[in-house]
Design a protein around this motif. Sequence first.
Motif, PDB file in Angstrom:
ATOM      1  N   ASN A 188       1.186  -1.505  -0.564  1.00 34.06           N
ATOM      2  CA  ASN A 188       0.108  -0.002   0.212  1.00 34.06           C
ATOM      3  C   ASN A 188       0.799   1.381   0.005  1.00 34.06           C
ATOM      4  O   ASN A 188       0.459   2.412  -0.928  1.00 34.06           O
ATOM      5  N   PRO A 189       1.646   1.687   0.804  1.00 36.21           N
ATOM      6  CA  PRO A 189       2.639   2.040   0.650  1.00 36.21           C
ATOM      7  C   PRO A 189       3.313   2.478  -1.011  1.00 36.21           C
ATOM      8  O   PRO A 189       3.503   3.600  -1.407  1.00 36.21           O
ATOM      9  N   ALA A 190       3.817   1.306  -1.144  1.00 38.67           N
ATOM     10  CA  ALA A 190       4.459   1.591  -2.623  1.00 38.67           C
ATOM     11  C   ALA A 190       3.808   2.588  -3.275  1.00 38.67           C
ATOM     12  O   ALA A 190       3.850   2.737  -4.442  1.00 38.67           O
ATOM     13  N   PRO A 195       7.229   5.613  -1.626  1.00 38.11           N
ATOM     14  CA  PRO A 195       7.721   4.297  -2.235  1.00 38.11           C
ATOM     15  C   PRO A 195       8.235   3.793  -1.490  1.00 38.11           C
ATOM     16  O   PRO A 195       9.142   4.295  -1.125  1.00 38.11           O
ATOM     17  N   LEU A 196       8.121   2.310  -1.729  1.00 39.25           N
ATOM     18  CA  LEU A 196      10.240   1.922  -0.627  1.00 39.25           C
ATOM     19  C   LEU A 196      10.970   1.861  -1.273  1.00 39.25           C
ATOM     20  O   LEU A 196      11.039   2.180  -2.826  1.00 39.25           O
ATOM     21  N   TYR A 197      11.898   1.717  -0.841  1.00 41.97           N
ATOM     22  CA  TYR A 197      13.346   1.943  -0.860  1.00 41.97           C
ATOM     23  C   TYR A 197      13.849   1.551  -0.044  1.00 41.97           C
ATOM     24  O   TYR A 197      13.894   0.560   1.269  1.00 41.97           O
ATOM     25  N   VAL A 198      15.410   1.023  -0.826  1.00 40.05           N
ATOM     26  CA  VAL A 198      16.886   0.308  -0.444  1.00 40.05           C
ATOM     27  C   VAL A 198      17.620   1.252  -0.366  1.00 40.05           C
ATOM     28  O   VAL A 198      18.086   1.575  -1.069  1.00 40.05           O
ATOM     29  N   HIS A 249       9.866   2.842   3.908  1.00 39.82           N
ATOM     30  CA  HIS A 249       9.316   3.776   2.435  1.00 39.82           C
ATOM     31  C   HIS A 249       9.554   5.035   3.420  1.00 39.82           C
ATOM     32  O   HIS A 249       9.937   5.919   2.944  1.00 39.82           O
ATOM     33  N   HIS A 250       9.121   4.320   4.500  1.00 40.29           N
ATOM     34  CA  HIS A 250       8.959   6.136   5.880  1.00 40.29           C
ATOM     35  C   HIS A 250      10.429   5.789   6.291  1.00 40.29           C
ATOM     36  O   HIS A 250      10.389   4.847   7.093  1.00 40.29           O
ATOM     37  N   GLY A 253      10.937   4.268   9.661  1.00 34.88           N
ATOM     38  CA  GLY A 253      10.482   2.766   9.998  1.00 34.88           C
ATOM     39  C   GLY A 253       8.738   2.612   9.366  1.00 34.88           C
ATOM     40  O   GLY A 253       8.656   3.510   9.119  1.00 34.88           O
ATOM     41  N   PRO A 254       8.678   1.058   9.436  1.00 36.48           N
ATOM     42  CA  PRO A 254       9.679   0.186  10.017  1.00 36.48           C
ATOM     43  C   PRO A 254      10.164  -0.274   8.924  1.00 36.48           C
ATOM     44  O   PRO A 254      10.685  -0.085   7.543  1.00 36.48           O
ATOM     45  N   VAL A 255      10.986  -0.822   9.083  1.00 37.36           N
ATOM     46  CA  VAL A 255      12.599  -1.578   8.724  1.00 37.36           C
ATOM     47  C   VAL A 255      11.988  -3.117   8.455  1.00 37.36           C
ATOM     48  O   VAL A 255      12.154  -3.525   8.864  1.00 37.36           O
ATOM     49  N   VAL A 256      12.058  -3.347   7.334  1.00 39.02           N
ATOM     50  CA  VAL A 256      12.002  -5.163   6.817  1.00 39.02           C
ATOM     51  C   VAL A 256      13.332  -5.452   6.285  1.00 39.02           C
ATOM     52  O   VAL A 256      14.030  -4.739   5.143  1.00 39.02           O
TER      53      VAL A 256
END
Length: 284
Positions: A188-190, A195-198, A249-250, A253-256
């Motif tokens: 959902n954030p994506a 967006p998801l981020y590495v 994404h934020h 966190g959370p960090v996955v």
Amino acid sequence: MPFNQYGFQEVEYGFHFRQYATPFLVEGNVENNRYFTHEAQQNHVFSINNALFELVSDALSILSIVSFSKDSGYYFKYGVMRRLRMIDSSFRSFQSVITPDRTRPLSSEESSSVCRDLNSIYIDILGLLDNYAWTMVWQIGSAATRSADPFAIGLFKPIFAADAALGPMADILQPFREWERDVKTRRNPAAHRMPLYVPPTALTPGDVAEFERLETLTSAALRAQEFEKLDGLREAKQRLGVLVPRFLHHPEGPVVDIFPTLPEDIGLAVKIGRIAQIFLREQG
């Protein structure tokens, strides 16, 4: 159809951890344990690649077996099969850059590539599940279900379970309900928010100090028009720190963990796809 028909253990990380890591772990030996954990994670990735290939192959064979209606055929050919190929392409691109044992920081180009692939995968995972739902609704669902609000249609939605023809499929999928809720926290954030981020690198205080020193040298080189120095300074900055294989994404966190989360999310979607395609074969 009892759920245990569809074990598919090879797409679950726990299966690989028990086989490739557990027998070799030594209490207190961090390097040894990291090596064998990475072995388990890499074998898990290989299994997901194989499972995706097999699911696409099975989908192709279904087209010659099941007599799809016009609409269900559209959702299967242009929904399910497109999503599977996009997930497969994005995951192969992602793993060509980030492997479980990589510690080298990402370049800016690599960072852009893996972030694009990561967001695409999570959007397509839930899109794939919806495509399976719509295929089955149009193939064997009731007229009332087909005319329902499109946002009410989904493998885990009440209207799907309430349909007499689709209820058995909904029952089989109950063990995946919690995972579907969990994967939405990544998808959902994506799709709707950040967006998801590495993160391309993790820096120690010493790395930060060195980065600032290199920035100062870069500014000095620009002022002096010593452009031949810039490439070396840029490469030196990119070598700082280590890659920590996680995504978020934020910024708070959370960090996955990428491994095993990403391949296992794809693997569970593949499990659902295999179950759905068995169901379509039987109904077809």
